[in-house]
Design a protein around this motif. Sequence first.
Motif, PDB file in Angstrom:
ATOM      1  N   GLY A  95       4.189   8.258   6.250  1.00 13.43           N
ATOM      2  CA  GLY A  95       3.736   7.851   5.043  1.00 13.43           C
ATOM      3  C   GLY A  95       2.626   8.332   4.237  1.00 13.43           C
ATOM      4  O   GLY A  95       2.692   8.829   3.096  1.00 13.43           O
ATOM      5  N   HIS A  96       1.660   8.680   5.046  1.00 11.76           N
ATOM      6  CA  HIS A  96       0.597   9.565   4.339  1.00 11.76           C
ATOM      7  C   HIS A  96       0.840  11.024   3.965  1.00 11.76           C
ATOM      8  O   HIS A  96       0.494  11.255   2.911  1.00 11.76           O
ATOM      9  N   GLU A  97       1.821  11.571   4.534  1.00 13.89           N
ATOM     10  CA  GLU A  97       2.293  12.702   4.322  1.00 13.89           C
ATOM     11  C   GLU A  97       2.985  12.780   2.861  1.00 13.89           C
ATOM     12  O   GLU A  97       3.078  13.692   2.098  1.00 13.89           O
ATOM     13  N   LEU A  98       3.797  11.628   2.754  1.00  9.07           N
ATOM     14  CA  LEU A  98       4.624  11.462   1.353  1.00  9.07           C
ATOM     15  C   LEU A  98       3.602  10.827   0.161  1.00  9.07           C
ATOM     16  O   LEU A  98       4.174  10.719  -0.763  1.00  9.07           O
ATOM     17  N   GLY A  99       2.295  10.583   0.729  1.00  8.01           N
ATOM     18  CA  GLY A  99       1.442  10.368  -0.479  1.00  8.01           C
ATOM     19  C   GLY A  99       0.904   8.940  -0.486  1.00  8.01           C
ATOM     20  O   GLY A  99       0.511   8.387  -1.318  1.00  8.01           O
ATOM     21  N   PHE A 100       1.545   8.093   0.372  1.00  5.77           N
ATOM     22  CA  PHE A 100       1.424   6.464   0.534  1.00  5.77           C
ATOM     23  C   PHE A 100      -0.492   6.492   0.854  1.00  5.77           C
ATOM     24  O   PHE A 100      -0.673   7.173   1.796  1.00  5.77           O
ATOM     25  N   ARG A 101      -0.912   5.449   0.312  1.00  5.97           N
ATOM     26  CA  ARG A 101      -2.219   5.194   0.602  1.00  5.97           C
ATOM     27  C   ARG A 101      -2.698   3.697   0.748  1.00  5.97           C
ATOM     28  O   ARG A 101      -3.535   3.255   0.897  1.00  5.97           O
ATOM     29  N   THR A 102      -1.410   2.838   0.981  1.00  6.02           N
ATOM     30  CA  THR A 102      -1.637   1.600   1.397  1.00  6.02           C
ATOM     31  C   THR A 102      -0.394   1.376   2.287  1.00  6.02           C
ATOM     32  O   THR A 102       0.891   1.647   1.871  1.00  6.02           O
ATOM     33  N   PHE A 103      -0.666   0.830   3.442  1.00  8.96           N
ATOM     34  CA  PHE A 103       0.095   0.482   4.487  1.00  8.96           C
ATOM     35  C   PHE A 103       0.322  -0.943   4.526  1.00  8.96           C
ATOM     36  O   PHE A 103      -0.881  -1.751   4.718  1.00  8.96           O
ATOM     37  N   VAL A 104       1.463  -1.671   4.613  1.00 11.28           N
ATOM     38  CA  VAL A 104       1.782  -2.950   4.959  1.00 11.28           C
ATOM     39  C   VAL A 104       2.371  -3.306   6.171  1.00 11.28           C
ATOM     40  O   VAL A 104       3.547  -2.958   6.269  1.00 11.28           O
ATOM     41  N   LEU A 105       1.780  -3.951   7.116  1.00  8.99           N
ATOM     42  CA  LEU A 105       2.094  -4.254   8.358  1.00  8.99           C
ATOM     43  C   LEU A 105       2.777  -5.679   8.305  1.00  8.99           C
ATOM     44  O   LEU A 105       2.099  -6.599   8.136  1.00  8.99           O
ATOM     45  N   GLN A 106       4.055  -5.603   8.386  1.00  6.71           N
ATOM     46  CA  GLN A 106       4.759  -6.851   8.186  1.00  6.71           C
ATOM     47  C   GLN A 106       5.653  -7.325   9.344  1.00  6.71           C
ATOM     48  O   GLN A 106       6.432  -6.541  10.171  1.00  6.71           O
ATOM     49  N   GLY A 107       5.723  -8.591   9.692  1.00  6.64           N
ATOM     50  CA  GLY A 107       6.287  -9.005  10.851  1.00  6.64           C
ATOM     51  C   GLY A 107       6.522 -10.560  11.052  1.00  6.64           C
ATOM     52  O   GLY A 107       5.717 -11.322  10.311  1.00  6.64           O
ATOM     53  N   GLY A 108       7.535 -10.929  11.769  1.00  6.10           N
ATOM     54  CA  GLY A 108       7.567 -12.447  12.128  1.00  6.10           C
ATOM     55  C   GLY A 108       6.218 -12.671  12.961  1.00  6.10           C
ATOM     56  O   GLY A 108       5.357 -11.937  13.318  1.00  6.10           O
ATOM     57  N   ILE A 332      12.527   4.966 -16.576  1.00  6.80           N
ATOM     58  CA  ILE A 332      12.208   3.853 -17.632  1.00  6.80           C
ATOM     59  C   ILE A 332      10.864   4.104 -18.125  1.00  6.80           C
ATOM     60  O   ILE A 332      10.070   3.073 -18.596  1.00  6.80           O
ATOM     61  N   GLY A 333      10.342   5.423 -17.775  1.00  5.87           N
ATOM     62  CA  GLY A 333       9.060   5.652 -18.665  1.00  5.87           C
ATOM     63  C   GLY A 333       7.904   5.562 -17.766  1.00  5.87           C
ATOM     64  O   GLY A 333       6.542   5.479 -18.163  1.00  5.87           O
ATOM     65  N   TYR A 334       7.895   5.193 -16.592  1.00  6.16           N
ATOM     66  CA  TYR A 334       6.865   4.781 -15.779  1.00  6.16           C
ATOM     67  C   TYR A 334       6.864   6.033 -14.447  1.00  6.16           C
ATOM     68  O   TYR A 334       7.550   6.788 -14.275  1.00  6.16           O
ATOM     69  N   GLU A 335       5.369   5.884 -13.926  1.00  7.97           N
ATOM     70  CA  GLU A 335       5.143   6.760 -12.793  1.00  7.97           C
ATOM     71  C   GLU A 335       4.563   6.346 -11.598  1.00  7.97           C
ATOM     72  O   GLU A 335       3.834   5.663 -11.664  1.00  7.97           O
ATOM     73  N   ILE A 336       5.139   6.837 -10.530  1.00 11.18           N
ATOM     74  CA  ILE A 336       4.566   6.193  -9.443  1.00 11.18           C
ATOM     75  C   ILE A 336       3.212   7.007  -8.897  1.00 11.18           C
ATOM     76  O   ILE A 336       3.285   8.492  -9.107  1.00 11.18           O
ATOM     77  N   VAL A 337       2.316   6.329  -8.614  1.00  7.54           N
ATOM     78  CA  VAL A 337       0.773   7.108  -8.609  1.00  7.54           C
ATOM     79  C   VAL A 337       0.477   7.046  -6.944  1.00  7.54           C
ATOM     80  O   VAL A 337       0.582   6.147  -6.256  1.00  7.54           O
ATOM     81  N   ASN A 338      -0.234   8.245  -6.390  1.00  7.36           N
ATOM     82  CA  ASN A 338      -0.597   8.341  -5.266  1.00  7.36           C
ATOM     83  C   ASN A 338      -2.010   7.787  -5.079  1.00  7.36           C
ATOM     84  O   ASN A 338      -2.934   8.418  -4.822  1.00  7.36           O
ATOM     85  N   ASN A 339      -2.410   6.670  -5.068  1.00 10.51           N
ATOM     86  CA  ASN A 339      -3.521   6.053  -4.827  1.00 10.51           C
ATOM     87  C   ASN A 339      -3.312   4.633  -4.235  1.00 10.51           C
ATOM     88  O   ASN A 339      -2.452   3.969  -4.241  1.00 10.51           O
ATOM     89  N   ARG A 340      -4.537   4.125  -3.848  1.00 15.53           N
ATOM     90  CA  ARG A 340      -4.469   2.803  -3.069  1.00 15.53           C
ATOM     91  C   ARG A 340      -4.004   1.592  -4.138  1.00 15.53           C
ATOM     92  O   ARG A 340      -3.559   0.704  -3.505  1.00 15.53           O
ATOM     93  N   GLY A 341      -4.175   1.968  -5.421  1.00 16.88           N
ATOM     94  CA  GLY A 341      -3.711   0.708  -6.156  1.00 16.88           C
ATOM     95  C   GLY A 341      -4.394  -0.409  -6.155  1.00 16.88           C
ATOM     96  O   GLY A 341      -3.982  -1.656  -6.035  1.00 16.88           O
ATOM     97  N   ASP A 342      -5.915  -0.493  -5.842  1.00 20.01           N
ATOM     98  CA  ASP A 342      -6.674  -1.685  -5.793  1.00 20.01           C
ATOM     99  C   ASP A 342      -6.674  -2.586  -6.922  1.00 20.01           C
ATOM    100  O   ASP A 342      -6.554  -2.151  -8.089  1.00 20.01           O
ATOM    101  N   HIS A 343      -6.785  -3.770  -6.834  1.00 19.13           N
ATOM    102  CA  HIS A 343      -7.065  -4.871  -7.976  1.00 19.13           C
ATOM    103  C   HIS A 343      -8.276  -4.126  -8.729  1.00 19.13           C
ATOM    104  O   HIS A 343      -9.230  -4.126  -7.849  1.00 19.13           O
TER     105      HIS A 343
END
Length: 348
Positions: A95-108, A332-343
């Motif tokens: 994920g990091h190599e692909l540009g992700f800067r947030t990881f969501v660990l989800q499970g039961g 649709i005119g939007y762009e995925i950005v490579n940052n954490r995307g904090d509130h």
Amino acid sequence: MNELIKKLEEQQNLKSDEMKWLLENNTPELRQEISLRARAVAEQTYGKDVYTRGLIEFTNYCKNDCYYCGIRKSNAQAHRYRLSQTEIMACCKTGHELGFRTFVLQGGEDPAFKDDQMVEIVRGIRKEYPDCAITLSIGEKSRESYQAFFEAGANRYLLRHETATEEHYRKLHPRALSLRNRKRCLKDLKEIGYQVGTGFMVGSPHQTVENIIADLCFIKELNPEMIGIGPFIPHQQTPYQDARPGTLEETLLIISILRLMLPKALIPATTALGTIDPEGRELGILAGANVVMPNLSPVEVRKDYALYDNKICTGDEAAECRVCLSRRMESIGYEIVNNRGDHPNKKS
């Protein structure tokens, strides 16, 4: 109609009877107008940016028996799996190599993952990827557990309340679970300092308009940083296998309402939305959402994390998901950005 939408935008809330009118008069004209306003409001804070969350579904074992969920403990046909810490770290590396800067660990709610193991996993990710946000979505825990995960480096937590109405809650969950405890968890998470996400399924079994209004009121009061809204989709190995799914139209309307109620919230266009309509995620963004969650889980386990039937993207490699979503957003005119995307009001 326009007056109500304008009032909602200006006051960021409506009276119950006004909200009921919006929900019960869900016409194409209404959705067009409210989505235009919701988009404009989202763009005031986020522009045309769409944030990504790299989803790692690390276990599909669960001790709970929620009546709507495909990984409920009573589903003997589920093919169970757990990822090791090494496998989780490999997902993060990809994920990091692909540009992700947030990881969501989800499970039961998997009893095999004790607190000390989760702390070790979170610490490992925090040490290796200090520039990334770490989100947990692993259900109801004690305040002490939440505190330990936070101190280890987790800074976001997703916990859908599912319904704010006691009577409706009882129709979705077994007696071992309580709405009171779920609300306690959300309160604890906020007090500890997490960026908190909650939400509910649109069109869940026995849901009424009054239930949805109660959900919207609860979310407004909680003031979460993230809101997860997606349509209910039945799973064939649950008591609600024959229930009607939630609709695209109702889900889009509620996304727009929530954008106007909480202008700065991070709102995903969910995989479930993309499952009920081929362009569901694009339509979610155009309704006011601003987050997408590509899957970083190993392809060989994707199909086993089946909360509902016919889930999309179970055969795609992580890179394929990332490229596909980028193209979809650009269309649709939007762009995925490579940052954490904090509130914007809470960076950590």
